[in-house]
Design a protein around this motif. Structure first.
Motif, PDB file in Angstrom:
ATOM      1  N   GLY A  91       0.623  -1.357   0.062  1.00  0.00           N
ATOM      2  CA  GLY A  91       0.035   0.048  -0.148  1.00  0.00           C
ATOM      3  C   GLY A  91       0.881   1.268   0.076  1.00  0.00           C
ATOM      4  N   TRP A  92       2.033   1.222  -0.279  1.00  0.00           N
ATOM      5  CA  TRP A  92       2.792   2.462  -0.424  1.00  0.00           C
ATOM      6  C   TRP A  92       2.159   3.323  -1.500  1.00  0.00           C
ATOM      7  N   ARG A  93       2.185   4.617  -1.076  1.00  0.00           N
ATOM      8  CA  ARG A  93       1.376   5.489  -2.110  1.00  0.00           C
ATOM      9  C   ARG A  93       2.376   6.217  -3.065  1.00  0.00           C
ATOM     10  N   TYR A  94       2.410   6.219  -4.338  1.00  0.00           N
ATOM     11  CA  TYR A  94       3.284   7.052  -5.287  1.00  0.00           C
ATOM     12  C   TYR A  94       2.275   8.132  -5.788  1.00  0.00           C
ATOM     13  N   ASN A  95       2.939   9.188  -5.828  1.00  0.00           N
ATOM     14  CA  ASN A  95       2.036  10.469  -6.412  1.00  0.00           C
ATOM     15  C   ASN A  95       2.860  10.573  -7.981  1.00  0.00           C
ATOM     16  N   ALA A  96       2.232  11.340  -8.540  1.00  0.00           N
ATOM     17  CA  ALA A  96       2.219  11.562 -10.158  1.00  0.00           C
ATOM     18  C   ALA A  96       3.523  11.892 -10.666  1.00  0.00           C
ATOM     19  N   GLU A  97       4.533  12.376  -9.520  1.00  0.00           N
ATOM     20  CA  GLU A  97       5.910  12.511  -9.798  1.00  0.00           C
ATOM     21  C   GLU A  97       6.906  11.269  -9.626  1.00  0.00           C
ATOM     22  N   GLY A  98       6.037  10.295  -9.141  1.00  0.00           N
ATOM     23  CA  GLY A  98       7.065   9.045  -8.766  1.00  0.00           C
ATOM     24  C   GLY A  98       7.482   9.129  -7.605  1.00  0.00           C
ATOM     25  N   HIS A  99       7.094   9.894  -6.466  1.00  0.00           N
ATOM     26  CA  HIS A  99       7.795   9.732  -5.021  1.00  0.00           C
ATOM     27  C   HIS A  99       6.589   9.363  -4.074  1.00  0.00           C
ATOM     28  N   VAL A 100       7.068   8.591  -3.165  1.00  0.00           N
ATOM     29  CA  VAL A 100       6.400   7.786  -2.205  1.00  0.00           C
ATOM     30  C   VAL A 100       5.866   9.083  -1.392  1.00  0.00           C
ATOM     31  N   ASP A 101       4.521   9.152  -1.043  1.00  0.00           N
ATOM     32  CA  ASP A 101       4.132  10.225  -0.107  1.00  0.00           C
ATOM     33  C   ASP A 101       3.098   9.891   1.245  1.00  0.00           C
ATOM     34  N   ASP A 102       2.904   8.490   1.093  1.00  0.00           N
ATOM     35  CA  ASP A 102       2.466   7.898   2.356  1.00  0.00           C
ATOM     36  C   ASP A 102       2.615   6.316   2.270  1.00  0.00           C
ATOM     37  N   ILE A 103       2.926   5.840   3.748  1.00  0.00           N
ATOM     38  CA  ILE A 103       3.117   4.577   3.941  1.00  0.00           C
ATOM     39  C   ILE A 103       2.123   4.332   4.813  1.00  0.00           C
ATOM     40  N   PRO A 104       1.346   3.327   4.762  1.00  0.00           N
ATOM     41  CA  PRO A 104       0.205   3.042   5.593  1.00  0.00           C
ATOM     42  C   PRO A 104       0.550   2.777   7.137  1.00  0.00           C
ATOM     43  N   TYR A 105       1.615   2.181   7.339  1.00  0.00           N
ATOM     44  CA  TYR A 105       2.242   1.539   8.700  1.00  0.00           C
ATOM     45  C   TYR A 105       3.340   2.260   9.149  1.00  0.00           C
ATOM     46  N   SER A 106       3.802   3.645   8.577  1.00  0.00           N
ATOM     47  CA  SER A 106       4.827   4.262   9.140  1.00  0.00           C
ATOM     48  C   SER A 106       4.553   5.623   9.326  1.00  0.00           C
ATOM     49  N   ASP A 107       5.129   6.202  10.142  1.00  0.00           N
ATOM     50  CA  ASP A 107       4.746   7.934  10.587  1.00  0.00           C
ATOM     51  C   ASP A 107       6.088   8.599  10.176  1.00  0.00           C
TER      52      ASP A 107
END
Ligand code: FES
Ligand SMILES: [Fe+2]
Length: 362
Positions: A91-107
């Motif tokens: 579930g890591w989230r990639y934005n349109a620029e290709g960067h991870v901007d959210d990891i569901p289980y990490s602050d």
């Protein structure tokens, strides 16, 4: 199959430029796994409508971002958030620029090293077009855009998906300068023929009698970069723009699309215009299929035994090589090929008294 190096095209394996990577409506059904330029790619449309093309594999553990049907977040339609996409695995989230901007289980901060490449993409004339540059530079020209696309008089194309062809795109590109196949292959020999090169654009103007419809055909055809050909065609009172697109999949393997944008009879195209437009596209596809069939069954033309009365193959190939060249060499190549190129024994468009370039912007 012959490769870019066999044609001596330059240091790069794949050409830089704007290429079709999908028909726009293909993204309505959800994210797509595609492969071009020897790479697996993830293509999707974000919630804003923006089309996004990323390298396929997640930086965490290498999962393909758009090639899972069975992951629960895919099944639940929860993969796309805004213009970002969540990896189907963790579930890591990639934005349109290709960067991870959210990891569901990490602050903690998202690791920058997980970033993947994002390609410039535009939705243009019903096509998703992506900019590819192996040297990583930003686009240095605009993709072609026909104003007629937005004119309700014109019937838009729905693309023919021609699939993959086991040849190098060079063999397709040769067509733009190849005057002497127009009679034998297409039954429409040229009475006049000329090429003009303007940097990343290569134009062909020609005309002659057309066997199929017992009429006179005038065409102005141009490549904007290495992958997208448009051709304005006038015959029997019709005006048609044909699109032929090639996008490299592997070195020596190319994917092709085809379509026709057809001028209707009223301010707003009628049902009858739509029927005629579909027939026109089918007719144009039949003509193009004659090339396609030859390409499928020929050996590579690594060298062309060029006669003076052939079209300017060598110049055309030189023009095409700019897209494989090191950035520093591009303008030098353009300077050697820019200008009008005539073929012995054939009149120019001017001499023949034809000008169908009106309104075209190359
Ligand atoms: S592999 Fe993509 S989130 Fe783990
Ligand atoms: Fe052809």
């Amino acid at each position: 199959m012959a490769k870019s190096a066999d044609y001596n095209l330059g240091p790069n394996t794949f050409p830089r430029g704007w290429f079709i990577v999908a028909e726009s409506n293909e993204l309505d059904a959800g994210p797509l796994a595609v492969r071009f330029f020897g790479q697996d790619l993830a293509l999707f449309r974000g919630a804003s409508g923006k089309a996004v093309l990323l390298d396929a594999y997640c930086g965490h553990m290498g999962t393909h971002l758009t090639d899972s049907k069975s992951s629960m977040i895919v099944k639940n339609n929860e993969q796309i958030e805004g213009d970002s996409i969540r990896c189907p695995y963790h579930g890591w989230r990639y934005n349109a620029e290709g960067h991870v901007d959210d990891i569901p289980y990490s602050d903690g901060p998202c690791p920058k090293s997980a970033s993947i490449k994002s390609y410039p993409v535009v939705d243009n004339m019903g096509c998703v077009m992506a900019w590819y540059d192996p040297d990583g530079r930003e686009p240095d020209y605009e993709p072609p855009k026909l104003p007629e696309w937005d004119d309700p008089r014109w019937v838009r194309w729905e693309l023919d998906h021609l699939g993959e062809l086991n040849i190098h795109p060079q063999e397709i590109i040769d067509n733009i300068v190849d005057v002497q196949h127009l009679g034998p292959t297409h039954g429409a020999p040229s009475e006049y023929f000329e090429n003009e090169i303007k940097d990343h654009v290569c134009i062909q103007r020609q005309g002659g009698p057309m066997q199929l419809y017992q009429t006179y055909l005038n065409t102005s055809t141009w490549y904007t970069g290495p992958g997208i050909l448009l051709s304005k065609q006038e015959f029997s009172g019709m005006v048609v723009f044909e699109l032929i697109a090639n996008t490299p999949v592997e070195d020596g393997l190319v994917k092709c699309w085809h379509g026709c944008l057809v001028k209707g009879s009223e301010d707003v195209a009628t049902e009858a215009d739509i029927v005629i437009a579909k027939q026109s596209q089918a007719g144009a596809l039949e003509a193009f299929s004659a090339d396609f069939n030859i390409w499928q069954n020929k050996r590579p033309a690594l060298k062309i035994l060029q006669l003076k009365t052939d079209g300017p193959f060598r110049t055309g190939r030189k023009w095409y090589s700019q897209f494989y060249a090191a950035p520093a060499d591009v303008s030098g190549i353009q300077n050697t090929v820019n200008g009008i190129h005539l073929t012995e024994g054939l009149k120019t468009a001017d001499q023949a008294g034809y000008n169908i370039d009106e309104g075209l912007t190359f």
